[in-house]
Design an enzyme around this catalytic site. Sequence first.
Site, PDB file in Angstrom:
ATOM      1  N   ARG A 122       0.646  -1.065   0.467  1.00 33.25           N
ATOM      2  CA  ARG A 122       0.049   0.299  -0.261  1.00 33.25           C
ATOM      3  C   ARG A 122       0.721   1.071   0.529  1.00 33.25           C
ATOM      4  O   ARG A 122       2.145   1.254   0.671  1.00 33.25           O
ATOM      5  CB  ARG A 122      -1.201   0.020   0.763  1.00 33.25           C
ATOM      6  N   ASP A 315     -15.433   3.523   3.837  1.00 33.23           N
ATOM      7  CA  ASP A 315     -15.074   1.714   4.281  1.00 33.23           C
ATOM      8  C   ASP A 315     -16.291   0.711   3.711  1.00 33.23           C
ATOM      9  O   ASP A 315     -16.506  -0.001   3.855  1.00 33.23           O
ATOM     10  CB  ASP A 315     -15.326   2.216   5.205  1.00 33.23           C
TER      11      ASP A 315
HETATM   12  C1  S3P Z   1      -9.344   4.877   8.547  1.00 38.93           C
HETATM   13  C2  S3P Z   1      -9.477   5.764   7.693  1.00 38.93           C
HETATM   14  C3  S3P Z   1      -9.580   5.322   6.496  1.00 38.93           C
HETATM   15  C4  S3P Z   1     -10.044   4.124   6.089  1.00 38.93           C
HETATM   16  C5  S3P Z   1      -9.551   3.189   7.871  1.00 38.93           C
HETATM   17  C6  S3P Z   1      -9.592   4.078   8.928  1.00 38.93           C
HETATM   18  C7  S3P Z   1      -9.120   5.639  10.250  1.00 38.93           C
HETATM   19  O1  S3P Z   1      -8.623   5.300   5.551  1.00 38.93           O
HETATM   20  O2  S3P Z   1     -10.140   3.830   5.081  1.00 38.93           O
HETATM   21  O3  S3P Z   1     -10.377   1.687   7.563  1.00 38.93           O
HETATM   22  O4  S3P Z   1      -8.992   5.145  11.352  1.00 38.93           O
HETATM   23  O5  S3P Z   1      -7.968   7.044  10.052  1.00 38.93           O
HETATM   24  P1  S3P Z   1      -8.040   6.518   4.574  1.00 38.93           P
HETATM   25  O6  S3P Z   1      -7.958   7.833   5.965  1.00 38.93           O
HETATM   26  O7  S3P Z   1      -7.008   6.257   4.175  1.00 38.93           O
HETATM   27  O8  S3P Z   1      -8.941   6.831   3.602  1.00 38.93           O
END
Ligand code: S3P
Length: 434
Positions: A122, A315
């Site tokens: 990632r 999500d």
């Molecule tokens: C999260 C942010 C999101 C989400 C992840 C949890 C967090 O990711 O998809 O499951 O806890 O800050 P991104 O910030 O990459 O969108």
Amino acid sequence: MRFEVTPSRIGDATVTVPGDKSVSHRALMLGGIADGRTHISGFLAGEDCLATLDAMRQLGVEVETHSATQLTVHGAGLNGLRAPEHHLDLGNSGTAMRLMAGLLAGQPFATVLTGDESLNSRPMGRIITPLTRMGAAIESDCDGTPPLQISGGLRLAGIHYDLPMASAQVKSAVLLAGLYAEGTTSVTEPDITRDHTERMLTSMGVSVSNSGGRIGLEGGQRLKACAVDVPADLSSAAFVMLAALISENGDVLIEGVGINPTRTGVIDILRSMGGSIELENERTMGAEPVADIRVRASALQGGLVDPELVSLAIDEFPVLFVAAATASGNTEFSGIGELRVKESDRIAAMSAGLRALGVQVDESADGAVVHGGMLSGGVVESQGDHRIAMALAVGGLVAGDTVVVDDVAAVETSFPGFCECLRSIGGEISIAEQ
Ligand code: S3P
């Protein structure tokens, strides 16, 4: 492991789902650098948060576990973390890695952050860029993927960072590094993202400003431990909501779910598709709003999904793809390119999964059109992604025949007890060895 799901009758039921993943990670990290003891209740004992728990322990933080969901973090104080003996293995968790990188960028010692095959593919350039600009030294693989080697021992200076993508993980990484930086650190975001970091910092006594969308804090502020009651995770509740909505007669109440307005895009989108979703008994749990969510079987209609809601439902697109597949008419998703860099490429994974169940999906670079109708039985791949596995399993409840979802072990990262929960509302789902 795989799921075998057969057509089911969802009835009337009241259920609970496990604690919020985002809040659980943050309670451990912020509790770990606070002064005093942070009592956490409703902690998510899923693999992702357990990876953060293990990492905090390796960084010298004492964490007492009274039960799977009740912990006490003995805060080490802002400058009390110590060098770990080993690499920190953050498993499947992007949140753990990105927030931890922010927390560790300004420490006096070096660390190495690594993860499983998915996490190690990632993109981390999105945090390396701002953290480097603050003065940190972080090396990744040449394509910007983990492992990350954080040098430590460097002085950080506050910056203003205009986030190029809507990401709470990047925002949080910059703000956490900002606690260790000289002067002010601030961010602006292209779309509003979950604000659990800001809320928890505030409840731990840190002054966090937000003026016109510019979120900032002064470095050097100490955190005061406070109790954290973790609400049930709306992202897990979304699978149960989907099961009730697409059923014939379901009427399901999900208790004590977090309804932070930066997370509730899924409720707005499902309502716009005709879903009957009511919030009952709205209240607050510490820094977070919660409610009981009542969901009744509904005839869903497709349409254009408001791109403004994407970051507030980031999500939940696996759930929304399945909702769209059972709706009448076509559903068009746009502006969802971020889904391609989640635990799997979720646009590709959901498109392939739904096609294997007889649904037509037209994919584009940052969107998809799902042609609603019926799901047939079939065998689908989760791509090792917890949310793909759960969404397709719920789709199986209303499919014409048995749906087999392969490779579902990752469900343990976020929703331990998923099968039992589905069964408690009438879902016929079993787990078999692969
Ligand atoms: C999260 C942010 C999101 C989400 C992840 C949890 C967090 O990711 O998809 O499951 O806890 O800050 P991104 O910030 O990459 O969108």
